[in-house]
Scaffold this active site. Structure first.
Site, PDB file in Angstrom:
ATOM      1  N   GLY A 227      -2.836  11.367  -6.691  1.00  0.00           N
ATOM      2  CA  GLY A 227      -3.308  10.673  -5.267  1.00  0.00           C
ATOM      3  C   GLY A 227      -2.579  12.071  -3.900  1.00  0.00           C
ATOM      4  O   GLY A 227      -1.199  11.907  -4.559  1.00  0.00           O
ATOM      5  N   VAL A 228      -2.515  12.150  -3.290  1.00  0.00           N
ATOM      6  CA  VAL A 228      -1.737  12.490  -2.301  1.00  0.00           C
ATOM      7  C   VAL A 228      -2.124  11.824  -0.905  1.00  0.00           C
ATOM      8  O   VAL A 228      -3.366  12.449  -0.252  1.00  0.00           O
ATOM      9  CB  VAL A 228      -1.775  14.318  -1.775  1.00  0.00           C
ATOM     10  N   GLY A 229      -1.458  11.279  -0.762  1.00  0.00           N
ATOM     11  CA  GLY A 229      -1.450   9.795   0.759  1.00  0.00           C
ATOM     12  C   GLY A 229      -0.739  10.637   1.660  1.00  0.00           C
ATOM     13  O   GLY A 229       0.306  11.522   1.619  1.00  0.00           O
ATOM     14  N   GLY A 230      -0.915  10.022   2.980  1.00  0.00           N
ATOM     15  CA  GLY A 230      -0.056   9.997   3.884  1.00  0.00           C
ATOM     16  C   GLY A 230       1.291   9.805   3.744  1.00  0.00           C
ATOM     17  O   GLY A 230       1.761  11.094   4.590  1.00  0.00           O
ATOM     18  N   PHE A 231       1.618   9.779   3.394  1.00  0.00           N
ATOM     19  CA  PHE A 231       3.458   9.278   2.944  1.00  0.00           C
ATOM     20  C   PHE A 231       3.480   9.811   1.792  1.00  0.00           C
ATOM     21  O   PHE A 231       5.086   9.816   1.544  1.00  0.00           O
ATOM     22  CB  PHE A 231       3.400   7.919   3.195  1.00  0.00           C
TER      23      PHE A 231
ATOM     24  N   ASP B 162      -6.747  -2.603   7.609  1.00  0.00           N
ATOM     25  CA  ASP B 162      -7.262  -1.346   8.154  1.00  0.00           C
ATOM     26  C   ASP B 162      -8.291  -1.005   6.472  1.00  0.00           C
ATOM     27  O   ASP B 162      -7.545  -0.213   5.056  1.00  0.00           O
ATOM     28  CB  ASP B 162      -6.192  -0.061   6.646  1.00  0.00           C
TER      29      ASP B 162
ATOM     30  N   LYS C 135       3.278   5.095  -6.363  1.00  0.00           N
ATOM     31  CA  LYS C 135       3.486   5.743  -5.195  1.00  0.00           C
ATOM     32  C   LYS C 135       5.154   6.588  -4.378  1.00  0.00           C
ATOM     33  O   LYS C 135       5.617   5.821  -4.757  1.00  0.00           O
ATOM     34  CB  LYS C 135       2.959   4.886  -3.979  1.00  0.00           C
TER      35      LYS C 135
END
Ligand SMILES: *[C@@H]1O[C@H](CO)[C@@H](O)[C@H](O)[C@H]1NC(C)=O
Ligand SMILES: *[C@@H]1O[C@H](CO)[C@@H](O)[C@H](O)[C@H]1NC(C)=O
Ligand SMILES: *[C@@H]1O[C@H](CO)[C@@H](O)[C@H](O)[C@H]1NC(C)=O
Ligand SMILES: *[C@@H]1O[C@H](CO)[C@@H](O)[C@H](O)[C@H]1NC(C)=O
Ligand SMILES: *[C@@H]1O[C@H](CO)[C@@H](O)[C@H](O)[C@H]1NC(C)=O
Ligand SMILES: *[C@@H]1O[C@H](CO)[C@@H](O)[C@H](O)[C@H]1NC(C)=O
Ligand SMILES: *[C@@H]1O[C@H](CO)[C@@H](O)[C@H](O)[C@H]1NC(C)=O
Length: 884
Positions: free
Chosen positions: A539-543, A657, A561
């Site tokens: 996965g590629v997240g905002g951070f 969220d 992460k």
């Protein structure tokens, strides 16, 4: 270790923030600063940095009282507001304060608290004029009438008090005389004053420099140049920090000006977005002119934000006296790193509906540099129609209609409105109409205007160097500490000053609970991910990226992460998650196994959720759709997780969220709530039922009450969860572009269909055969209850849990009663989807784990009460390789 340490640390940091802000660099040091507490004597204690002094003669200014008629009164029963309002100088004859000042421009602030100071000086008899040198500041001023009408809201006067701020120029060799004259034609009239401030200001802060060729233009058809000459006087009537909070006089640039927040002046129904720059970003001041406005003005702003597609003006309205000329100063500072060059954000500015800036482009004004504050001045004159005492001065911003600008958006950071003295050197406006008379529509009391513009305000924080969301002082402080003081097991997590007593440390729990949370070395993490090999990215997240790795000699799969190197973004989330998650254990919350912060690395290690996000199984993905019962089961699981968050832990926690991508699914189809990056510890005291906060969250899931009022409660999560329930039912995202307008918002669409009794039209077509009408009704009723406007009327999470259990029972009961072979029906619908899908992509069995296989083999002995044993399971597993 039961307290989540985050709460206390946050408080400490807030405290630190307060300190920081009060010792903020004042970029201008006034040559002289008189703060006179009229009617008092000696030095007067003060709550801020102003050194108030009495006017009893020892002071370096003189009180000229030709008739020896003034009295100083310290009422025995003190009026409510503290100094300078609690003592007064008053007289039925003229009196003058004479200040020895250098030449140049000065602020004069007058403080009044109309009050019956004794039986001879009644509140309603205060009726006088005030002049400063040749300038008339107030004329036939009925103080009680003005106080009762609320007068200007732009200065933080206590209830019933009045503050007026003026600018005047003192010529060389002159003293500054401020004269108070009672109106002699009214019997008993007297003049009074509670406080006077004289503060010098940098030359030409507001006055036009004699050689200024770029001076402001008039907002009329002529667009002619207009200058503020040094023989005129000004009155500051409004000063607002757009998109930000109030700035107290102590935190101004040294001149003790007050900056109001802009919410009350936004046109009602306004849906602009307030944004702020990340803390720690340094503004770049041109020509060292860093005194025009405090940094905080330039670091907050307002724009369209998420409403970028809509067409409207962001509009502010300020009620002002008619007849006068006004100078409007607009402050700008571009701090969004996405804006790179002139042309990226081009907009138009209207003042009183006259176009005053047809190509406003902050980057053009700053030669393509962000973080450079600039301001623009406009002169405003509007002939009045009729005899209105007041008129509204409006400022409107809209994106340039035709410019090919990449961001169709606007920007404004600050507004100042100054009244300019007229040809008689007068600044005084008329007294307001008495409030008790029925207010005429044209002249409403300011009291009503006080309450009028409760705008819908959405705030986010934009980091100029790190993209969107969540950057603040706290983040920076934590970041610094974090980077410089790596966390060791059991060590001091926050790198707190050793001055903190260890007792305090203990009771506030500011070190990480090593018993609950494991510390990994970077070498262990590298080993687990083959040195962060890309093929392990899941996965590629905002951070940053999320890797799948194996720890404990490759036996235990985990999700890793990794915070982007050098990125401040997400750091706050990172911290919060460790603090929160290490305290929380629940079957329906994603467990944190440990963390790593060797060197610059910031890494979180979670239990691995083999089946990804809930959304992945609902729409816009290659996974086969889920059966209705499985969907219900997962909603129930997530609801239990949220219920635990809200009530189960020591402190109530608001997730903030909740969305379908933050609900993860493990290999046994257990749904777990994840991503506590935005979580807030909920209110604990009885008196406070909400947290007031900057609005964060995801578009489409935001509780409208939360962004309107910026009040955060558990019910905001309930709302977001209601949106998730609809996603599950309808198999589509909360917001959809390129569909009929009435369907673009999922919530609106379902509400409408529910009203019209055609809720079935919204149901995911793949479910329509399997969902029973009773269950559909129970489920959709519950979802819509979660979505009611008024947060108080939304059910608490345990009611939601109960409602979903009930819906599940209805579904199962009906199935039994009618002898429906639901598994078969669901199998059919899923098969259809699978066939559709298989023809598109070739599937692999790579992702099969041994437990998947055992489940698959158990299928052959199909047991009807095991909901995970519908044929959909196998298909899903085929279609959902564990590592993507
Ligand atoms: C404060 O502002 C002055 C004037 O701009 C500057 O020279 C000085 O370095 C600043 N001090 C701090 C501590 O920021
Ligand atoms: C000032 O206003 C008050 C009402 O607040 C009124 O009673 C009073 O007569 C006014 N005074 C004068 C001198 O007009
Ligand atoms: C101020 O008042 C003093 C004393 O009455 C007088 O000498 C002086 O000329 C006045 N200054 C101005 C600028 O009016
Ligand atoms: C007193 O106030 C009235 C207005 O209420 C004004 O017309 C009059 O000129 C004033 N008198 C003096 C002496 O200032
Ligand atoms: C005021 O303005 C005039 C004309 O622009 C100029 O000659 C004079 O020097 C100014 N005075 C001060 C004190 O700045
Ligand atoms: C914004 O306001 C100006 C001035 O009143 C007006 O001309 C313009 O049409 C408005 N734009 C929108 C999108 O309403
Ligand atoms: C100013 O605008 C507000 C809100 O739009 C309105 O209530 C008020 O009557 C206006 N005032 C004037 C003097 O037009």
């Amino acid at each position: 270790m039961t307290n989540p340490p985050m709460i206390f640390v946050t408080f400490q940091l807030f405290f630190f923030f307060q300190l920081l802000s009060t010792i903020a660099n004042t970029s201008y040091t006034p040559v002289e600063h008189f703060a006179v507490d009229c009617g008092n004597s000696g030095n007067v204690p003060s709550s801020d940095q102003r050194k108030w002094k009495g006017d009893d003669g020892s002071a370096p200014f003189s009180l000229i009282d030709p008739d020896k008629a003034t009295q100083s009164i310290k009422p025995q029963v003190r009026p409510n507001p503290p100094n300078p309002y609690d003592t007064v100088r008053l007289s039925r004859s003229e009196f003058t304060y004479s200040f020895p000042v250098t030449d140049g421009q000065k602020f004069i602030r007058l403080y009044f608290y109309p009050y019956s100071y004794n039986p001879n000086f009644l509140r309603s008899d205060a009726f006088f004029s005030v002049k400063a040198g040749p300038h008339t500041l107030l004329k036939d001023f009925n103080a009680s009438l003005n106080a009762d009408a609320g007068v200007s809201r732009s200065f933080p006067a206590p209830e019933g008090a009045i503050i007026r701020e003026y600018c005047i120029n003192v010529n060389p060799g002159e003293r500054l005389n401020i004269t108070f004259t009672p109106n002699s034609s009214h019997q008993n009239a007297y003049a009074f004053v509670n406080g006077i401030e004289v503060v010098s200001m940098p030359n030409f802060l507001y006055y036009t420099k004699p050689d200024d060729l770029q001076s402001m233009r008039l907002n009329d058809a002529t667009q002619q140049q207009y200058t503020v000459k040094n023989n005129s006087a000004l009155e500051a009537v409004y000063r607002t920090n757009v998109g930000g909070g109030q700035i107290s006089p102590d935190r101004d640039t040294g001149m003790f000006r007050y900056w109001d927040q802009d919410n009350d002046y936004l046109e009602s129904g306004e849906r602009s977005l307030s944004i702020s720059a990340g803390f720690g970003l340094n503004l770049i001041y041109r020509d060292d002119q860093n005194y025009f406005a405090p940094d905080n003005v330039y670091k907050t702003a307002r724009n369209y934000g998420m409403n970028e597609k809509s067409k409207f003006n962001v509009t502010w309205e300020f009620e002002v006296d008619s007849v006068f000329y006004y100078m409007v100063r607009l402050h700008f500072c571009e701090f969004d790193e996405h804006i790179e060059k002139a042309g990226d954000r081009v907009f138009q500015i209207f003042i009183n509906d006259v176009l005053v800036e047809s190509l406003a482009d902050v980057m053009l004004w700053t030669q393509n540099q962000i973080l450079v504050p600039v301001h623009r001045d406009y002169a405003v004159w509007r002939p009045i129609s009729g005899s209105s005492k007041k008129l509204n001065l409006s400022i409107k911003l809209q994106p340039h209609p035709t410019a090919r600008s990449s961001y169709r958006d606007v920007l404004l950071n600050g507004i100042e409105i100054l009244k300019i003295s007229d040809s008689n050197d007068n600044l005084a406006g008329p007294n307001p109409d008495p409030p008790q008379s029925t207010p005429l529509p044209t002249t409403p009391s300011s009291e009503s205007s006080k309450n009028r513009n409760k705008a819908k305000v959405i705030s986010i924080i934009v980091g100029a160097t790190s993209g969107f969301f969540v950057l603040s002082l706290i983040v920076l402080l934590i970041y610094r500490r974090f980077i410089r003081a790596p966390v060791k097991e059991g060590g001091s997590w926050w790198g707190q000053k050793s001055a903190d007593s260890s007792k305090k440390n203990k009771s506030h729990g500011s070190s990480l609970p090593s018993d609950l949370c494991r510390y990994f070395s970077i070498d262990e993490i590298r080993a687990a991910t083959s040195n962060f090999d890309d093929i392990f990215i899941v996965g590629v997240g905002g951070f940053g990226n999320v890797y799948k790795g194996y720890i404990d000699n490759g036996t235990v799969p985990v999700a890793i992460k990794r915070l982007k190197q050098g990125s401040q973004q997400g750091l706050h989330e990172f911290q919060t998650e460790i603090e929160m998650l290490s305290q929380l254990r629940h079957n329906h919350l994603v467990s944190l196994i440990g963390y790593c912060n060797d060197g610059n690395e910031m890494i979180l290690v979670y239990e691995f959720m083999a089946r990804g996000t809930l959304r992945d199984h609902l729409y816009d993905s290659d996974s086969p759709p889920l059966s209705w019962k499985k969907r219900l089961g997962m909603c129930l699981g997530a609801a239990r997780g949220l219920h635990y968050l809200h009530t189960g832990a020591k402190h109530n926690i608001i997730h903030r969220d909740v969305k379908s991508t933050n609900i993860l699914i493990d290999e046994k189809w257990v749904a777990k709530v994840s991503d506590f990056g935005l979580s807030k510890v909920g209110p604990t005291g009885m008196s406070k039922s909400h947290i007031s906060t900057v609005v964060k969250g995801s578009i489409g899931y935001l509780d409208p009450e939360y962004y309107k009022r910026q009040r955060l409660t558990e019910k905001s999560d309930v709302y977001s969860f209601g949106v998730v329930l609809l996603e599950v039912l309808c198999g589509r995202p909360p917001l959809k572009r390129n569909v009929e307008k009435q369907k673009s918002s999922l919530v609106e669409w379902v509400r409408k269909c529910h009203r019209e009794g055609v809720i079935h039209e919204t149901v995911d077509p793949l479910l329509i055969e399997s969902i029973t009408p009773e269950c559909l009704k129970a489920f959709s009723d519950m979802a819509l209850k979660c979505l009611v406007e008024d947060g108080n009327e939304r059910p608490p999470m345990n009611d939601v849990v109960w409602g979903l259990e009930f819906a599940l029972q209805l579904q199962e009961g009906k199935e039994e009663e009618e002898g429906l072979d639901v598994a078969e029906i669901e199998g059919r619908s899923e098969e259809r989807a699978l066939i559709r899908k298989v023809t598109r992509v070739g599937e692999s069995r790579e992702g099969f784990t041994s437990s998947d296989e055992s489940k698959a083999s158990r299928l052959t002995t199909s047991s009807s009460e095991d909901q995970s044993l519908s044929s959909g399971v196998i298909f899903s597993e085929l279609g959902h390789p564990t590592v993507r």
